[in-house]
Motif scaffolding. Structure first.
Motif, short mmCIF file in Angstrom:
data_model
loop_
_atom_site.label_atom_id
_atom_site.label_comp_id
_atom_site.label_asym_id
_atom_site.label_seq_id
_atom_site.Cartn_x
_atom_site.Cartn_y
_atom_site.Cartn_z
N LEU A 18 0.83 -1.21 0.00
CA LEU A 18 0.00 0.00 0.00
C LEU A 18 0.86 1.26 0.00
N SER A 19 2.02 1.16 0.67
CA SER A 19 2.94 2.32 0.74
C SER A 19 3.60 2.60 -0.60
N ARG A 20 3.54 1.62 -1.51
CA ARG A 20 4.23 1.79 -2.78
C ARG A 20 3.37 2.40 -3.86
N TRP A 21 2.05 2.39 -3.67
CA TRP A 21 1.18 2.95 -4.72
C TRP A 21 0.14 3.92 -4.19
N TRP A 22 -0.18 3.88 -2.87
CA TRP A 22 -1.24 4.75 -2.36
C TRP A 22 -0.70 5.85 -1.44
N VAL A 23 -0.30 5.45 -0.23
CA VAL A 23 0.21 6.46 0.72
C VAL A 23 1.45 5.89 1.38
N THR A 24 2.57 6.59 1.27
CA THR A 24 3.81 6.12 1.90
C THR A 24 3.60 6.04 3.42
N GLY A 25 4.32 5.11 4.04
CA GLY A 25 4.29 4.99 5.50
C GLY A 25 3.00 4.43 6.07
N THR A 26 2.25 3.71 5.26
CA THR A 26 1.00 3.11 5.74
C THR A 26 1.29 2.02 6.78
N THR A 27 0.50 2.01 7.85
CA THR A 27 0.68 1.03 8.91
C THR A 27 -0.66 0.36 9.20
N GLY A 28 -0.68 -0.43 10.28
CA GLY A 28 -1.94 -1.06 10.69
C GLY A 28 -1.97 -2.53 10.35
N GLU A 29 -3.16 -3.10 10.48
CA GLU A 29 -3.36 -4.54 10.29
C GLU A 29 -4.16 -4.76 9.02
N LEU A 119 3.09 -2.30 -10.13
CA LEU A 119 3.12 -3.75 -10.37
C LEU A 119 3.83 -4.10 -11.67
N GLU A 120 3.68 -3.28 -12.68
CA GLU A 120 4.25 -3.61 -13.98
C GLU A 120 5.69 -3.13 -14.14
N ARG A 121 6.03 -2.01 -13.47
CA ARG A 121 7.34 -1.42 -13.73
C ARG A 121 8.08 -0.97 -12.48
N ALA A 122 7.53 -1.34 -11.29
CA ALA A 122 8.14 -0.92 -10.03
C ALA A 122 8.25 0.59 -9.92
N GLU A 123 7.25 1.29 -10.51
CA GLU A 123 7.24 2.76 -10.46
C GLU A 123 5.90 3.27 -9.95
N GLY A 124 5.66 3.10 -8.66
CA GLY A 124 4.42 3.65 -8.10
C GLY A 124 4.54 5.14 -7.87
#
Lengths: 137, 137
Positions: A18-29, A119-124
């Motif tokens: 989630l940190s790679r495409w939506w919001v950096t530093g996402t935490t939780g369960e 997912l396709e290019r490692a460029e979120g």
């Protein structure tokens, strides 16, 4: 997206993903019943995972965040097609078609493009590196 | 978008404007009651202009095109804010939440970004130069 449903599912159900495409530093369960915590620019969005089935669906309910989001549901349905996976997305349950809904609608599409690119290019392009749609966004 | 409502309106209500951010080679009549004709890759989309008020709103009804689009309404509401103009967009009236609706939802957001880019920087990405979201798009 030209990747497997397993890879899409991983990007939706891990804090690193989630940190790679939506919001950096996402935490939780991220397991079913858990709460995913997003903290863009000091704002707080808490998303309860109400469904999480590999290769099938991930669904969240907003349990903390801006009033317009509270109680709304975000759903990603995965549909494998050959070497691709279609992601059918909804953010439903808005009480009113407010201006912020229009804003979020465009932003979600850009975040889905970020997910695809990750997912396709490692460029979120997760927040704060996301495509901005207006000054102050 | 960082431009006047008049400029946004022009981009929505002239065939040249529409050709710069949505579909190249758009023809037809853009006045109220007219039918705008879009021909991406041999497909045919005919949009009847049901409302067109400068600085306020442009609304189309699909009167020719894929069955899922027939009878649906596309609306752009313009809201001036300082030196910006917000564009509140909807494509409503889908009979079923089909896969194609999810496709169009993401594409519309990208076309709105194309409209913004065209108005702010003279860099639109109309079809066939649009951002593709999957193979064959």
């Amino acid at each position: 997206m030209r990747t497997s449903a397993a890879k899409v599912y991983e990007a939706l159900t891990t804090t690193d993903g989630l940190s790679r495409w939506w919001v950096t530093g996402t935490t939780g369960e991220t397991r079913e019943g858990g709460v995913v915590k997003l903290r863009p620019d000091g704002d707080a969005y808490d998303m309860k995972v109400v469904a999480s089935r590999p290769g099938d669906v991930v669904e969240w309910e907003c349990v903390g965040g801006p009033p317009e989001w509270l109680g709304t549901h975000v759903t990603f349905r995965l549909k494998p097609k050959g070497d691709e996976t279609y992601v059918l997305f909804t953010h439903a349950g808005w009480r009113e078609p407010v201006e912020f809904m229009h804003h979020c609608s465009t932003k979600w599409a850009l975040f889905l493009m970020s997910l695809k690119s990750w997912l396709e290019r490692a460029e979120g392009r997760p927040h704060p590196y996301d495509v901005k749609i207006h000054p102050g966004d």
